[in-house]
Scaffold this motif. Structure first.
Motif, short mmCIF file in Angstrom:
data_model
loop_
_atom_site.label_atom_id
_atom_site.label_comp_id
_atom_site.label_asym_id
_atom_site.label_seq_id
_atom_site.Cartn_x
_atom_site.Cartn_y
_atom_site.Cartn_z
N ASP A 77 -17.11 -6.39 -13.98
CA ASP A 77 -17.34 -6.72 -12.57
C ASP A 77 -16.11 -6.20 -11.83
N VAL A 78 -16.14 -6.29 -10.50
CA VAL A 78 -15.00 -5.81 -9.72
C VAL A 78 -13.75 -6.61 -10.11
N LEU A 79 -12.65 -5.89 -10.31
CA LEU A 79 -11.43 -6.48 -10.80
C LEU A 79 -10.26 -5.93 -9.98
N ALA A 80 -9.39 -6.81 -9.52
CA ALA A 80 -8.27 -6.33 -8.70
C ALA A 80 -6.97 -6.97 -9.12
N VAL A 81 -5.87 -6.26 -8.82
CA VAL A 81 -4.54 -6.79 -9.08
C VAL A 81 -3.66 -6.34 -7.90
N VAL A 82 -2.72 -7.21 -7.54
CA VAL A 82 -1.85 -6.90 -6.40
C VAL A 82 -0.43 -6.66 -6.89
N GLY A 83 0.20 -5.61 -6.39
CA GLY A 83 1.60 -5.33 -6.69
C GLY A 83 2.35 -5.17 -5.39
N GLN A 84 3.62 -5.59 -5.39
CA GLN A 84 4.38 -5.48 -4.15
C GLN A 84 5.68 -4.75 -4.37
N SER A 85 6.18 -4.16 -3.30
CA SER A 85 7.41 -3.40 -3.36
C SER A 85 8.22 -3.67 -2.09
N THR A 86 9.38 -4.28 -2.25
CA THR A 86 10.19 -4.52 -1.05
C THR A 86 10.79 -3.21 -0.55
N ALA A 87 11.04 -2.27 -1.47
CA ALA A 87 11.62 -0.98 -1.08
C ALA A 87 10.59 -0.09 -0.39
N GLY A 88 9.33 -0.26 -0.74
CA GLY A 88 8.28 0.58 -0.17
C GLY A 88 8.01 1.79 -1.05
N ILE A 89 6.75 2.18 -1.11
CA ILE A 89 6.33 3.30 -1.95
C ILE A 89 5.64 4.34 -1.06
N ASP A 90 5.92 5.60 -1.35
CA ASP A 90 5.26 6.67 -0.59
C ASP A 90 3.86 6.90 -1.15
N PHE A 91 2.85 6.50 -0.41
CA PHE A 91 1.46 6.65 -0.85
C PHE A 91 0.75 7.76 -0.07
N ALA A 92 1.53 8.57 0.64
CA ALA A 92 0.94 9.58 1.53
C ALA A 92 -0.06 8.90 2.47
N ALA A 93 0.34 7.75 3.00
CA ALA A 93 -0.55 6.95 3.83
C ALA A 93 -0.91 7.67 5.13
N LEU A 94 -2.04 7.28 5.70
CA LEU A 94 -2.53 7.91 6.93
C LEU A 94 -1.52 7.82 8.06
N ASP A 95 -0.80 6.70 8.12
CA ASP A 95 0.21 6.55 9.18
C ASP A 95 1.59 7.03 8.72
N GLU A 96 1.61 7.66 7.53
CA GLU A 96 2.83 8.26 6.96
C GLU A 96 3.96 7.27 6.73
N ARG A 97 3.62 5.97 6.68
CA ARG A 97 4.65 4.97 6.46
C ARG A 97 4.58 4.44 5.03
N PRO A 98 5.69 3.89 4.51
CA PRO A 98 5.66 3.40 3.13
C PRO A 98 4.73 2.20 2.96
N VAL A 99 4.36 1.98 1.71
CA VAL A 99 3.42 0.92 1.37
C VAL A 99 4.18 -0.22 0.70
N TYR A 100 3.95 -1.44 1.15
CA TYR A 100 4.65 -2.62 0.61
C TYR A 100 3.76 -3.47 -0.28
N ALA A 101 2.46 -3.25 -0.16
CA ALA A 101 1.52 -3.96 -1.04
C ALA A 101 0.48 -2.97 -1.54
N VAL A 102 0.25 -3.00 -2.85
CA VAL A 102 -0.76 -2.13 -3.46
C VAL A 102 -1.83 -3.03 -4.07
N ILE A 103 -3.06 -2.85 -3.63
CA ILE A 103 -4.17 -3.63 -4.20
C ILE A 103 -5.01 -2.66 -5.00
N LEU A 104 -4.89 -2.76 -6.33
CA LEU A 104 -5.65 -1.86 -7.21
C LEU A 104 -6.99 -2.50 -7.54
#
Lengths: 157, 110
Positions: A77-104
């Motif tokens: 079934d659908v399965l998710a996990v959340v990871g966080q980064s205080t430093a921020g991760i470059d996800f090539a986001a649409l707004d070009e800003r770093p990502v602080y929470a990743v929901i896989l």
């Protein structure tokens, strides 16, 4: 669909060690394997599939959150996990800003409606500035679990 | 009414489309929708009945959770309202977001 129905709280990664996108995805997949929610043999393959999907189009939708996802037979079934980064991760986001929470999100091959219902829930809450602020403030798995369960109980807070 | 008055009128058009690809409006189709909608000079609102979304915002469109068979009401307001609706209908119903229809037995009732 409520967070409680698809988020694996035992696998929460309160501080991702990786500073890059692919490393963060691998960490989150491993966390699901360690929590016993994905078979160990499928881990590497799932990580590769999520990265491949991410290379096609970034799931960094802006506002500091990314939702990498893939369909895989290992998910019943659908399965998710959340990871966080205080430093921020470059996800090539649409707004070009770093990502602080990743929901896989790992979705089963069948029943695409479940995937959509989980996404609906994630995005509804992400619209809410207060939710995003609290999400970024979570420092422990317990805090995150409390926040998501609180959100489940108050869908329009 | 003079020709000058007419220019100031906001053209509003509305249509209903149905999701025909098996996986529904997941993130990639939602992005295609937003990319196309953004090319037109008009405001676009998409409603699933339960939720209303800005058709030019990917975060909004992802929250519609429009599954296979869902009817979406699209409302366009602005000079290119009709062109926008024609193009969006083509994307959703004819091109089906370049995706296949559902496989048999795939969408089990909840």
């Amino acid at each position: 669909m409520k967070f409680d129905e698809f988020v694996c709280f035992e696998a929460t990664v309160p501080e991702l060690q990786s500073r890059d996108r692919d490393g963060a995805i691998a960490e989150l997949v491993s966390a699901l394997v360690q929590a016993g929610r994905l078979p160990a043999h499928a881990g590497a393959e799932i990580t590769k599939a999520v990265i491949k999907r991410e290379n096609e189009a970034s799931t960094g939708m802006g506002k500091g959150v990314a939702i990498p996802h893939v369909k895989h037979a290992a998910a019943k079934d659908v399965l998710a996990v959340v990871g966080q980064s205080t430093a921020g991760i470059d996800f090539a986001a649409l707004d070009e800003r770093p990502v602080y929470a990743v929901i896989l999100l790992i979705s089963p091959l069948k029943n695409p409606d479940r995937h959509l219902q989980a996404m609906e829930n994630v995005f509804k809450h992400l619209q809410n500035e207060r939710f995003r602020k609290f999400l970024r403030q979570c420092r422990t798995p317990e805090m995150l679990e409390d926040l998501l369960k609180e959100a489940d109980e108050h869908p329009s807070w | 009414m003079s020709a000058g008055d007419k220019i100031l009128e906001t053209v509003v058009r509305e249509t209903t489309v149905q999701i025909k690809n098996g996986d529904g409006l997941h993130m990639r189709p939602a992005m295609q929708f937003v990319d196309l909608a953004s090319q037109f000079d008009c405001e676009i609102t998409v409603s699933s009945g339960r939720t209303e979304a800005d058709g030019k915002s990917i975060m909004h469109m992802s929250m519609l959770a429009a599954t296979y068979g869902t009817q979406l009401k699209i409302r366009a307001a602005g000079p290119q309202a009709q062109e926008a609706l024609d193009a969006l209908r083509e994307l959703v119903e004819v091109r089906m977001f370049d995706e296949p229809p559902p496989k048999p037995n795939e969408n089990q009732p909840q």
